[in-house]
Design an enzyme around this catalytic site. Sequence first.
Site, short mmCIF file in Angstrom:
data_model
loop_
_atom_site.label_atom_id
_atom_site.label_comp_id
_atom_site.label_asym_id
_atom_site.label_seq_id
_atom_site.Cartn_x
_atom_site.Cartn_y
_atom_site.Cartn_z
N ARG A 116 -44.63 -12.21 -21.19
CA ARG A 116 -43.51 -11.29 -20.99
C ARG A 116 -42.30 -11.81 -21.76
O ARG A 116 -41.90 -12.95 -21.56
CB ARG A 116 -43.10 -11.25 -19.50
CG ARG A 116 -44.03 -10.54 -18.62
CD ARG A 116 -43.37 -10.12 -17.33
NE ARG A 116 -42.56 -11.13 -16.65
CZ ARG A 116 -41.91 -10.89 -15.53
NH1 ARG A 116 -41.96 -9.70 -14.97
NH2 ARG A 116 -41.20 -11.84 -14.96
N THR A 120 -36.55 -8.57 -22.37
CA THR A 120 -36.91 -7.16 -22.16
C THR A 120 -37.96 -6.98 -21.07
O THR A 120 -38.18 -5.86 -20.59
CB THR A 120 -37.50 -6.57 -23.45
OG1 THR A 120 -38.72 -7.29 -23.74
CG2 THR A 120 -36.53 -6.72 -24.61
N ASP A 215 -46.32 -21.37 -15.06
CA ASP A 215 -45.59 -22.64 -15.01
C ASP A 215 -46.06 -23.49 -13.83
O ASP A 215 -46.21 -24.71 -13.95
CB ASP A 215 -44.09 -22.39 -14.90
CG ASP A 215 -43.49 -21.96 -16.23
OD1 ASP A 215 -44.10 -22.24 -17.28
OD2 ASP A 215 -42.43 -21.33 -16.21
C1 PRP Z 1 -47.01 -13.62 -15.83
C2 PRP Z 1 -48.24 -13.21 -15.05
C3 PRP Z 1 -48.53 -11.84 -15.59
C4 PRP Z 1 -47.15 -11.31 -15.87
C5 PRP Z 1 -46.81 -10.34 -14.77
O1 PRP Z 1 -47.34 -14.04 -17.10
O2 PRP Z 1 -49.32 -14.10 -15.19
O3 PRP Z 1 -49.32 -11.84 -16.77
O4 PRP Z 1 -46.26 -12.41 -15.83
O5 PRP Z 1 -45.58 -9.73 -15.01
P1 PRP Z 1 -45.44 -8.18 -15.33
O6 PRP Z 1 -46.27 -7.46 -14.31
O7 PRP Z 1 -43.97 -7.93 -15.15
O8 PRP Z 1 -45.91 -7.93 -16.73
P2 PRP Z 1 -46.24 -14.54 -18.15
O9 PRP Z 1 -45.74 -13.39 -18.96
O10 PRP Z 1 -45.22 -15.37 -17.44
O11 PRP Z 1 -47.10 -15.38 -19.16
P3 PRP Z 1 -47.84 -16.80 -18.93
O12 PRP Z 1 -49.00 -16.56 -17.99
O13 PRP Z 1 -48.30 -17.14 -20.30
O14 PRP Z 1 -46.86 -17.77 -18.37
N1 URA Z 2 -44.81 -13.42 -13.41
C1 URA Z 2 -44.87 -14.47 -12.58
O1 URA Z 2 -45.54 -15.47 -12.90
N2 URA Z 2 -44.21 -14.45 -11.42
C2 URA Z 2 -43.49 -13.37 -11.05
O2 URA Z 2 -42.90 -13.39 -9.94
C3 URA Z 2 -43.41 -12.29 -11.92
C4 URA Z 2 -44.09 -12.32 -13.09
#
Ligand code: PRP
Ligand code: URA
Length: 221
Positions: A116, A120, A215
Site C-alpha cells: 500500500r 494514497t 512489520d
Molecule cells: C498490508 C496487508 C494487506 C494490506 C491491507 O500489506 O498485508 O496486504 O496491507 O490493506 P488494504 O486492505 O487497505 O489494501 P502492506 O501494504 O502493508 O504490505 P506488506 O505486507 O508488504 O507490509
Molecule cells: N495493513 C496492516 O497490516 N494493518 C492494518 O491495520 C491495515 C492494513
Amino acid sequence: MDAIVKPPEGYAHGDVTVVNHPLILHKLTLMRNKETSTGLFRQLLREISLLLCYEVTRNLPLTTEQIETPLCEMEAPVIAGKKLIFASILRAGNGLLEGMLDLVPSARVAHIGLYRDHETLEPKEYYFKAPEDIADRLTIVVDPMLATAGSSIAAVQRLKDRGANQLRFLCLLAAPEGIERFTSAHPDVPVYTAAIDKHLNDKGYIVPGLGDAGDRMYGTK
Ligand code: PRP
Ligand code: URA
C-alpha cells in the site's frame, strides 16, 4: 468447529463468514497485544492459519476411491477435482500460506506482490506469478488484513484477469469498510475472516486491529 457466526446485518453483498472459534479468538488476542514478540506473532499466525484453513476448505467436494484397510476393502472418501491454489498477497499473506500448506501440501501456490502506498493507500504491484491452469482450480487468496480492501480487490482482479473463476478470500482481521468494498467489487468471492473490527483510522489502519501485519511478522519496525 461448528461455531460459525454470520456478521451483523448490513453487509449487503456477497457471502461473509466469521470463523470465531475460541482457539482462534484467544490466539488473535495474543497477536493483537503490542508486547507480543515477532517470533510468537509469527507462530500464532501459523497456528491460526491451520484452523482457518479447516474452515475455508470445509465444503470441498468429495469423491471416493477403493482402498484396502488391514481388515477389508472399502470405498473411502478423498477430495475430488484438481489440486487447490493458495494465492498469497505478499508479504503478510505468507504468514497464512505456510500453515495452510502444512494441511494441504499438494496445493499449488500463486504469489502477488503488493504494497500500500502510504500516502494514497492505493496498492502497487511489484510481483505476480500464478499457475497457468488457474481456470481449472479453486483459488483461495490469503492475506491477514482486509483494511480499505484496495489490495485484496486488486489481487482478486489480477487473478480473474488471468482466468481464475472460482475464488475465496481468507483473512484474519477485516474492517467493516473493507468488507463492504470487497463484497461490492467481487460479490462472487466468499470472504472468511476471524474477526470484523470496529473501523479504519485516518491512516487506513484497522482499529483496534493488530498494527502492521508485515512489520510485526518480520520485525521491520
Ligand atoms: C498490508 C496487508 C494487506 C494490506 C491491507 O500489506 O498485508 O496486504 O496491507 O490493506 P488494504 O486492505 O487497505 O489494501 P502492506 O501494504 O502493508 O504490505 P506488506 O505486507 O508488504 O507490509
Ligand atoms: N495493513 C496492516 O497490516 N494493518 C492494518 O491495520 C491495515 C492494513
